[in-house]
Write a protein that holds these residues in place. Structure first.
Motif, PDB file in Angstrom:
ATOM      1  N   LEU A  17       8.283 -10.642  -0.671  1.00  0.00           N
ATOM      2  CA  LEU A  17       6.920 -10.212  -0.995  1.00  0.00           C
ATOM      3  C   LEU A  17       6.418  -9.189   0.020  1.00  0.00           C
ATOM      4  CD1 LEU A  17       4.398 -10.516  -2.745  1.00  0.00           C
ATOM      5  CD2 LEU A  17       3.699 -12.424  -1.277  1.00  0.00           C
ATOM      6  N   VAL A  18       6.661  -9.432   1.321  1.00  0.00           N
ATOM      7  CA  VAL A  18       6.245  -8.484   2.360  1.00  0.00           C
ATOM      8  C   VAL A  18       6.942  -7.154   2.183  1.00  0.00           C
ATOM      9  CG1 VAL A  18       6.285  -8.029   4.832  1.00  0.00           C
ATOM     10  CG2 VAL A  18       5.616 -10.291   3.990  1.00  0.00           C
ATOM     11  N   ALA A  19       8.234  -7.187   1.875  1.00  0.00           N
ATOM     12  CA  ALA A  19       8.976  -5.947   1.669  1.00  0.00           C
ATOM     13  C   ALA A  19       8.442  -5.175   0.469  1.00  0.00           C
ATOM     14  CB  ALA A  19      10.465  -6.254   1.491  1.00  0.00           C
ATOM     15  N   GLY A  20       8.061  -5.903  -0.597  1.00  0.00           N
ATOM     16  CA  GLY A  20       7.518  -5.227  -1.773  1.00  0.00           C
ATOM     17  C   GLY A  20       6.182  -4.558  -1.486  1.00  0.00           C
ATOM     18  N   VAL A  21       5.309  -5.244  -0.728  1.00  0.00           N
ATOM     19  CA  VAL A  21       4.013  -4.644  -0.373  1.00  0.00           C
ATOM     20  C   VAL A  21       4.226  -3.421   0.512  1.00  0.00           C
ATOM     21  CG1 VAL A  21       1.870  -5.043   0.891  1.00  0.00           C
ATOM     22  CG2 VAL A  21       2.754  -6.809  -0.643  1.00  0.00           C
ATOM     23  N   ALA A  22       5.151  -3.497   1.472  1.00  0.00           N
ATOM     24  CA  ALA A  22       5.419  -2.350   2.341  1.00  0.00           C
ATOM     25  C   ALA A  22       5.965  -1.168   1.549  1.00  0.00           C
ATOM     26  CB  ALA A  22       6.387  -2.757   3.446  1.00  0.00           C
ATOM     27  N   ALA A  23       6.838  -1.440   0.606  1.00  0.00           N
ATOM     28  CA  ALA A  23       7.395  -0.352  -0.208  1.00  0.00           C
ATOM     29  C   ALA A  23       6.314   0.283  -1.083  1.00  0.00           C
ATOM     30  CB  ALA A  23       8.537  -0.898  -1.073  1.00  0.00           C
ATOM     31  N   TRP A  24       5.432  -0.568  -1.644  1.00  0.00           N
ATOM     32  CA  TRP A  24       4.354  -0.009  -2.479  1.00  0.00           C
ATOM     33  C   TRP A  24       3.403   0.831  -1.645  1.00  0.00           C
ATOM     34  CZ3 TRP A  24      -0.916  -0.838  -2.068  1.00  0.00           C
ATOM     35  CH2 TRP A  24      -1.689  -0.337  -3.115  1.00  0.00           C
ATOM     36  N   TRP A  25       3.063   0.390  -0.440  1.00  0.00           N
ATOM     37  CA  TRP A  25       2.173   1.143   0.433  1.00  0.00           C
ATOM     38  C   TRP A  25       2.798   2.469   0.840  1.00  0.00           C
ATOM     39  CZ3 TRP A  25      -2.726   0.940   2.219  1.00  0.00           C
ATOM     40  CH2 TRP A  25      -3.029   1.717   3.328  1.00  0.00           C
ATOM     41  N   THR A  26       4.089   2.464   1.182  1.00  0.00           N
ATOM     42  CA  THR A  26       4.763   3.695   1.599  1.00  0.00           C
ATOM     43  C   THR A  26       4.840   4.696   0.454  1.00  0.00           C
ATOM     44  OG1 THR A  26       6.078   2.401   3.176  1.00  0.00           O
ATOM     45  CG2 THR A  26       6.871   4.605   2.623  1.00  0.00           C
ATOM     46  N   TYR A  27       5.033   4.203  -0.753  1.00  0.00           N
ATOM     47  CA  TYR A  27       5.177   5.098  -1.906  1.00  0.00           C
ATOM     48  C   TYR A  27       3.835   5.721  -2.304  1.00  0.00           C
ATOM     49  CZ  TYR A  27       6.193   6.716  -6.620  1.00  0.00           C
ATOM     50  OH  TYR A  27       6.315   7.482  -7.757  1.00  0.00           O
ATOM     51  N   ASN A  28       2.748   4.960  -2.193  1.00  0.00           N
ATOM     52  CA  ASN A  28       1.448   5.441  -2.666  1.00  0.00           C
ATOM     53  C   ASN A  28       0.598   6.060  -1.557  1.00  0.00           C
ATOM     54  OD1 ASN A  28       1.071   4.366  -5.663  1.00  0.00           O
ATOM     55  ND2 ASN A  28       2.073   2.743  -4.481  1.00  0.00           N
ATOM     56  N   TYR A  29       0.986   5.893  -0.286  1.00  0.00           N
ATOM     57  CA  TYR A  29       0.175   6.432   0.799  1.00  0.00           C
ATOM     58  C   TYR A  29       0.306   7.947   0.834  1.00  0.00           C
ATOM     59  CZ  TYR A  29      -1.810   7.028   5.445  1.00  0.00           C
ATOM     60  OH  TYR A  29      -2.581   7.411   6.495  1.00  0.00           O
ATOM     61  N   GLU A  30      -0.818   8.631   1.025  1.00  0.00           N
ATOM     62  CA  GLU A  30      -0.828  10.090   1.035  1.00  0.00           C
ATOM     63  C   GLU A  30      -1.738  10.569   2.157  1.00  0.00           C
ATOM     64  OE1 GLU A  30      -2.018  13.871  -1.882  1.00  0.00           O
ATOM     65  OE2 GLU A  30      -2.222  11.786  -2.553  1.00  0.00           O
ATOM     66  N   TYR A  31      -1.261  11.502   2.963  1.00  0.00           N
ATOM     67  CA  TYR A  31      -2.052  12.081   4.034  1.00  0.00           C
ATOM     68  C   TYR A  31      -2.995  13.125   3.445  1.00  0.00           C
ATOM     69  CZ  TYR A  31       1.052   9.939   7.460  1.00  0.00           C
ATOM     70  OH  TYR A  31       1.741   9.038   8.214  1.00  0.00           O
ATOM     71  N   VAL A  32      -4.260  12.989   3.724  1.00  0.00           N
ATOM     72  CA  VAL A  32      -5.272  13.908   3.208  1.00  0.00           C
ATOM     73  C   VAL A  32      -6.097  14.416   4.380  1.00  0.00           C
ATOM     74  CG1 VAL A  32      -7.261  14.193   1.695  1.00  0.00           C
ATOM     75  CG2 VAL A  32      -5.373  12.694   1.005  1.00  0.00           C
ATOM     76  N   GLU A  33      -6.264  15.724   4.485  1.00  0.00           N
ATOM     77  CA  GLU A  33      -7.078  16.328   5.528  1.00  0.00           C
ATOM     78  C   GLU A  33      -8.486  16.581   4.989  1.00  0.00           C
ATOM     79  OE1 GLU A  33      -5.290  19.827   6.994  1.00  0.00           O
ATOM     80  OE2 GLU A  33      -3.506  18.818   7.816  1.00  0.00           O
ATOM     81  N   THR A  34      -9.465  16.147   5.747  1.00  0.00           N
ATOM     82  CA  THR A  34     -10.861  16.346   5.379  1.00  0.00           C
ATOM     83  C   THR A  34     -11.592  17.001   6.540  1.00  0.00           C
ATOM     84  OG1 THR A  34     -11.466  14.127   6.165  1.00  0.00           O
ATOM     85  CG2 THR A  34     -10.885  14.359   3.836  1.00  0.00           C
ATOM     86  N   GLU A  35     -12.564  17.823   6.220  1.00  0.00           N
ATOM     87  CA  GLU A  35     -13.378  18.510   7.216  1.00  0.00           C
ATOM     88  C   GLU A  35     -14.789  17.927   7.162  1.00  0.00           C
ATOM     89  OE1 GLU A  35     -13.332  22.676   6.712  1.00  0.00           O
ATOM     90  OE2 GLU A  35     -11.163  22.899   7.061  1.00  0.00           O
ATOM     91  N   ARG A  36     -15.275  17.571   8.307  1.00  0.00           N
ATOM     92  CA  ARG A  36     -16.612  16.991   8.410  1.00  0.00           C
ATOM     93  C   ARG A  36     -17.409  17.769   9.458  1.00  0.00           C
ATOM     94  NH1 ARG A  36     -16.240  10.538   8.709  1.00  0.00           N
ATOM     95  NH2 ARG A  36     -18.424  10.839   8.066  1.00  0.00           N
ATOM     96  N   THR A  37     -18.596  18.139   9.082  1.00  0.00           N
ATOM     97  CA  THR A  37     -19.460  18.887   9.993  1.00  0.00           C
ATOM     98  C   THR A  37     -20.156  17.918  10.929  1.00  0.00           C
ATOM     99  OG1 THR A  37     -19.816  20.578   8.292  1.00  0.00           O
ATOM    100  CG2 THR A  37     -21.357  20.517  10.149  1.00  0.00           C
ATOM    101  N   LEU A  38     -19.901  18.071  12.219  1.00  0.00           N
ATOM    102  CA  LEU A  38     -20.503  17.199  13.215  1.00  0.00           C
ATOM    103  C   LEU A  38     -21.858  17.755  13.660  1.00  0.00           C
ATOM    104  CD1 LEU A  38     -17.379  16.472  15.458  1.00  0.00           C
ATOM    105  CD2 LEU A  38     -18.263  15.111  13.552  1.00  0.00           C
ATOM    106  N   ARG A  39     -22.676  16.870  14.149  1.00  0.00           N
ATOM    107  CA  ARG A  39     -23.974  17.294  14.650  1.00  0.00           C
ATOM    108  C   ARG A  39     -23.788  18.120  15.919  1.00  0.00           C
ATOM    109  NH1 ARG A  39     -28.346  14.704  12.690  1.00  0.00           N
ATOM    110  NH2 ARG A  39     -29.489  15.190  14.603  1.00  0.00           N
ATOM    111  N   PRO A  40     -24.613  19.143  16.106  1.00  0.00           N
ATOM    112  CA  PRO A  40     -24.475  19.963  17.331  1.00  0.00           C
ATOM    113  C   PRO A  40     -24.743  19.134  18.575  1.00  0.00           C
ATOM    114  CG  PRO A  40     -26.500  20.497  16.154  1.00  0.00           C
ATOM    115  CD  PRO A  40     -25.711  19.597  15.252  1.00  0.00           C
TER     116      PRO A  40
END
Length: 385
Positions: A17-40
């Protein structure tokens, strides 16, 4: 140790079960870059001309910014440029005279018109009066016939808005018998910009400085106009950016930025008051302080007298109380003495004569039992009268 097959199966199922959850997470995980404007932060949070200062310094211009004009502490050079972002009505008469004398000797000054006041005409400033300018009670977005000569009419900002709409919302002004070097506007709708010659220097008057503040210089039109406004003293002297930061009150800063601290503290204070308060409503008067019973005082006084050998005084007080009641109930018996009195009391109460005679006699010293018996007998006879 013996391991059953059931436990082995459960462990294997868990690992699967642990191996299946790890495989599902690795397959569906995606790196996404986001830009956020910080306060001055730092100077950018309170200096609205901070971006302009950095842009000028990057272009090789000696640019400095401060909150106040401070002519006495910071002397101005003949080829310097001064941009006053604040309301010109806040300038003192000494500052106005100092600025005009400096401009007359060759300086370049940039000021704006005051904001339109609600319910009344906009009050003029001493600096604008000296330049023979009058503000108009207009602040609507008015189309301007032509842009200043320094800016191309075809230039537009990043949003595709024509450059002639940049001064929307500022207070327009008019000139009294003054011929400007450059101007943007007309006599009917008022002027949004004018460059005036004053002695050997120049004065630029604008309806609004919003295009020079942080975040606005990113637009090409705003940057081009800022460059042309600073042209008379470009790289000839120091550019002084006087922004006069208008800091909000402390209560507003706490309300907007410190709510994560004061809100839990307020809730904790309310909870503490709730626990400390018995009930809500009118204040309950405090209870009366507890008072000792009278018998306790009498007993304490008797013990004190007995301890210091004053038993005779106690006996005399009890005997006097008995005789006082006897005089009220049987005056004849009270007038008698000795055995005759004891017989009269015995006839009235039914008690033995010998007991009455013993009770009416003073007890023996330091004999507690005899003292208590005679006191008790007198009290009993008093009740029987």
């Amino acid at each position: 140790m013996r391991v059953s097959g059931r436990n082995v199966a459960l462990v294997a199922l868990g690992l699967l079960l642990v191996a299946g959850v790890a495989a599902w997470w690795t397959y569906n995980y995606e790196y996404v870059e986001t830009e956020r404007t910080l306060r001055p932060r730092g100077e950018a949070s309170y200096n609205p001309l901070y971006a302009l200062k950095l842009a000028l310094q990057a272009s090789g211009v000696d640019a400095r910014s401060r909150q106040r004009l401070q002519l006495d502490e910071v002397p101005l050079g003949e080829r310097d440029t001064v941009l006053v972002l604040s309301d010109p009505r806040t300038l003192s008469p000494a500052d106005v005279d100092g600025l005009l004398d400096w401009v007359e000797s060759g300086g370049h000054l940039l000021v704006r018109t005051p904001r339109l006041e609600r319910g009344a005409a906009t009050r003029t400033a001493a600096l604008l009066d000296a330049l023979r300018l009058r503000t108009l009670p207009k602040h609507e977005c008015m189309p301007v016939a032509r842009p200043p000569a320094a800016v191309n009419a075809k230039d537009t900002d990043g949003a595709g808005v024509p450059a002639r709409l940049m001064f929307c919302g500022g207070t327009r002004f008019t000139m009294l018998a003054v011929e400007p070097l450059h101007a943007w506007g007309d006599l009917d709708s008022g002027y949004a910009y004018a460059r005036l010659a004053y002695g050997e220097g120049t004065v630029d008057v604008l309806a609004d400085f919003g295009f020079l503040t942080n975040g606005s210089l990113e637009q090409p039109t705003f940057a081009a106009l800022a460059r042309q406004l600073l042209q008379p003293g470009w790289k000839r002297g120091t550019v002084h950016l006087v922004y006069a930061a208008d800091m909000p009150p402390l209560s507003r800063l706490l309300l907007e930025h410190a709510w994560m601290a004061w809100l839990p503290a307020l809730l904790a204070l309310v909870a503490w008051l709730w626990l400390r308060t018995q009930r809500f409503g009118p204040a309950v008067p405090p209870p009366e302080p507890a008072r000792r019973a009278l018998l306790e005082h009498v007993q304490a006084s008797g013990e004190h007298l007995w301890r210091y050998g004053r038993a005779s005084a106690l006996y005399a007080a009890v005997r006097e109380a008995f005789m006082a009641r006897l005089r009220r109930r049987d005056p004849l018996a009270a007038a008698l003495d000795g055995r005759a009195q004891a017989e009269a009391i015995a006839h009235r109460t039914g008690a033995p004569v010998a007991d009455i005679e013993r009770a009416l006699q003073t007890p023996r010293p330091n004999d507690g039992a005899d003292f208590r018996n005679r006191i008790a007998r007198l009290l009993q006879l008093r009740q029987q009268l």
